[in-house]
Design a protein around this motif. Sequence first.
Motif, PDB file in Angstrom:
ATOM      1  N   HIS A  94       0.808  -1.220   0.000  1.00 13.76           N
ATOM      2  CA  HIS A  94       0.000   0.000   0.000  1.00 13.76           C
ATOM      3  C   HIS A  94       0.845   1.275   0.000  1.00 13.76           C
ATOM      4  O   HIS A  94       0.323   2.352   0.260  1.00 13.76           O
ATOM      5  CB  HIS A  94      -0.951  -0.008   1.201  1.00 13.76           C
ATOM      6  N   GLU A 118       2.291   4.383  -1.421  1.00 16.44           N
ATOM      7  CA  GLU A 118       1.865   5.229  -2.540  1.00 16.44           C
ATOM      8  C   GLU A 118       2.955   5.304  -3.603  1.00 16.44           C
ATOM      9  O   GLU A 118       4.143   5.419  -3.289  1.00 16.44           O
ATOM     10  CB  GLU A 118       1.533   6.639  -2.036  1.00 16.44           C
ATOM     11  N   ASP A 119       2.532   5.231  -4.853  1.00 17.51           N
ATOM     12  CA  ASP A 119       3.419   5.294  -6.022  1.00 17.51           C
ATOM     13  C   ASP A 119       4.344   4.084  -6.148  1.00 17.51           C
ATOM     14  O   ASP A 119       5.259   4.080  -6.975  1.00 17.51           O
ATOM     15  CB  ASP A 119       4.270   6.582  -6.008  1.00 17.51           C
ATOM     16  N   LYS A 161       8.911   9.064  -4.783  1.00 21.57           N
ATOM     17  CA  LYS A 161       8.017   8.729  -5.885  1.00 21.57           C
ATOM     18  C   LYS A 161       8.776   8.169  -7.094  1.00 21.57           C
ATOM     19  O   LYS A 161       8.165   7.661  -8.026  1.00 21.57           O
ATOM     20  CB  LYS A 161       7.226   9.968  -6.314  1.00 21.57           C
ATOM     21  N   SER A 216      -3.068   3.028   2.719  1.00 21.70           N
ATOM     22  CA  SER A 216      -2.199   3.897   1.940  1.00 21.70           C
ATOM     23  C   SER A 216      -1.233   4.650   2.855  1.00 21.70           C
ATOM     24  O   SER A 216      -1.642   5.222   3.868  1.00 21.70           O
ATOM     25  CB  SER A 216      -3.039   4.891   1.137  1.00 21.70           C
TER      26      SER A 216
END
Length: 595
Positions: free
Chosen positions: A347, A349-350, A387, A501
């Motif tokens: 989970h 993010e990115d 990211k 997330s």
Amino acid sequence: MEALFERVFVETTVDTDQDGQYDLIAVYIKRPKLDEKVPAVFVANPYMLHCNEDWYDLYDVNTNIQAYPSQNIQREDVTFYQKDPVVCPKKEAEQIVENSPYPEPDPSAYECISDLYGHLLERGYAGVFSGGLGTRGSDGLTMTGSEEEIFAFKSVIDWLNGRARAFRDKTRTVQVLASWCTGSVAMSARSYLGTMCIGVATTGVEGLKTILPEAGISNWYEYYRHNGLTLPAMDWQGDDLDILAKYCFSRALDPNDFASIKPLFEKNQKTLQEGEDRQSGNYNRFWDERNYLQHADRIQASVFVLQGLNDWNVKPDQGIRLYEKLQELGKDRMMLLHQGQHIYTYHLEDSPTLGLIDRWLDYYLKGIDTGIQNESKIYIENNLDQKLWMQEEVWPPKSYKSYRVQGNGNQMIVDDLSQTIYDRKQKNTKAWLDELVLTQNAHSLSFDLETMKEDTRFAGRAKVSFRARIQQPTAILSAMLVEKGKQVRLTPNLDGDENHSFVFKMEEKPSDYFVITRGWMNAQNRLNNYSKEAIDPDTWYTYSFDFVSNDYTIPKGHTLSLILYGMDVDQTQLPFVVTEIEVDTASIVCDCPIE
């Protein structure tokens, strides 16, 4: 998706409780209610059905390192040879059935299991969750990392492929078939559970199509020891393999069961303590049995390594060395390196994690052409921009640069913890680290190697070599590579929950440095990790050892520095003996994976 829940007792090929019958291990199945056969994702879980929290007593690390005369131990003296197979009589079952309905346990019983398997159930995969030898409801003894433990878990895959038996209960009268399974099996999960993926894969068992070890141990010696030192996971000093075995022996939670097995359990604990040999810290046959890397050539399954670059529990090299071995052998493989600690990243993010896993399993278990076989083989999360996921085809991706320190003659390290800021009772490790890195002090030597003219990626495994003269019969030698420069840095701490997330937090205010990596050695193990060499205080010896691998981008204008020191309060034993280590600074060479 509507699901069926079952429990069976799989018959293994070992008899660790020595009762003349093959040990049974409890296996729980949650599978889609479908009219067609489905593949299985198998979790081998020695923590299942709870553990002995009250038994987790650590060894005291405030002890001196024992010195030895030269031992002259040869590699063949520490080589493990496979044990003779156990032969037990088998009684024919009175009945054979195709299911074994059972009420689903409380979710807390699934110790260390993530919510990934609910996701996979919806995608048409069965979840198979097995306790190990010595866990509650199963037979046997916890013999952590051993051949017996691996063979027991292998039996579950054999059952899923029709080569082993399982029963509805421990009377062995009703045999249960796994006729619902296609025979295609994956193994997955984190830490000790991920370790079992690697161990079982090295048996070459048929039907195991792929493994996804997350922070799995590929070499137990390198988890609990390092170059002749007792050196367990950071923040778990004093831990050892016998303690983990005792912790996981959840048969003890059932007093009726424990009473009958207690004498054998206590005997087994003594055997583990003798084998692990805390006194010397040497590699031996006990650890050789638990070194799965040397059997990587037997692996027939594809392997997807997932590993945290800031995981100082299961250090990055546990996953990376496995990947390097598979790369050398030309095996099907993939590796994902993230900036977290000992966590799941489904989970994050990115992160590409979950999407890669879905396509990986669909390809290897269902035969669907997802294109995953044509993807980049390595994904690495960048520490300057979380990211950004870098992609590579080989590891290490960088060539090496050799730094020769511009030293100033011979300099002394006085390894005396009482003269540092560290307090053995308070365990103020951060203050000790700040003192070590940011000040000139008697207990370390610090050298700036290079100030970067641009953002510079350090990606691989560094190595240090130097000559030293030691005024004690033994010593701890440690080194770290540090990035210095004031900046707000990414941390491995979570902003959110790993089951939902999340991203990694940034520091609230600028910090002065970041420790990229560390390395350690018992000075008596200067030739290898299995034999001690005597130290003459008047003789100069060359010491050389690797650092733990990392992938870390050093910002422009920041300095890469090398620090040499003695005991490491985060990792090693903490002797009371004062040790003087005289270093020939002109001899120091540090090879770093940068261009």
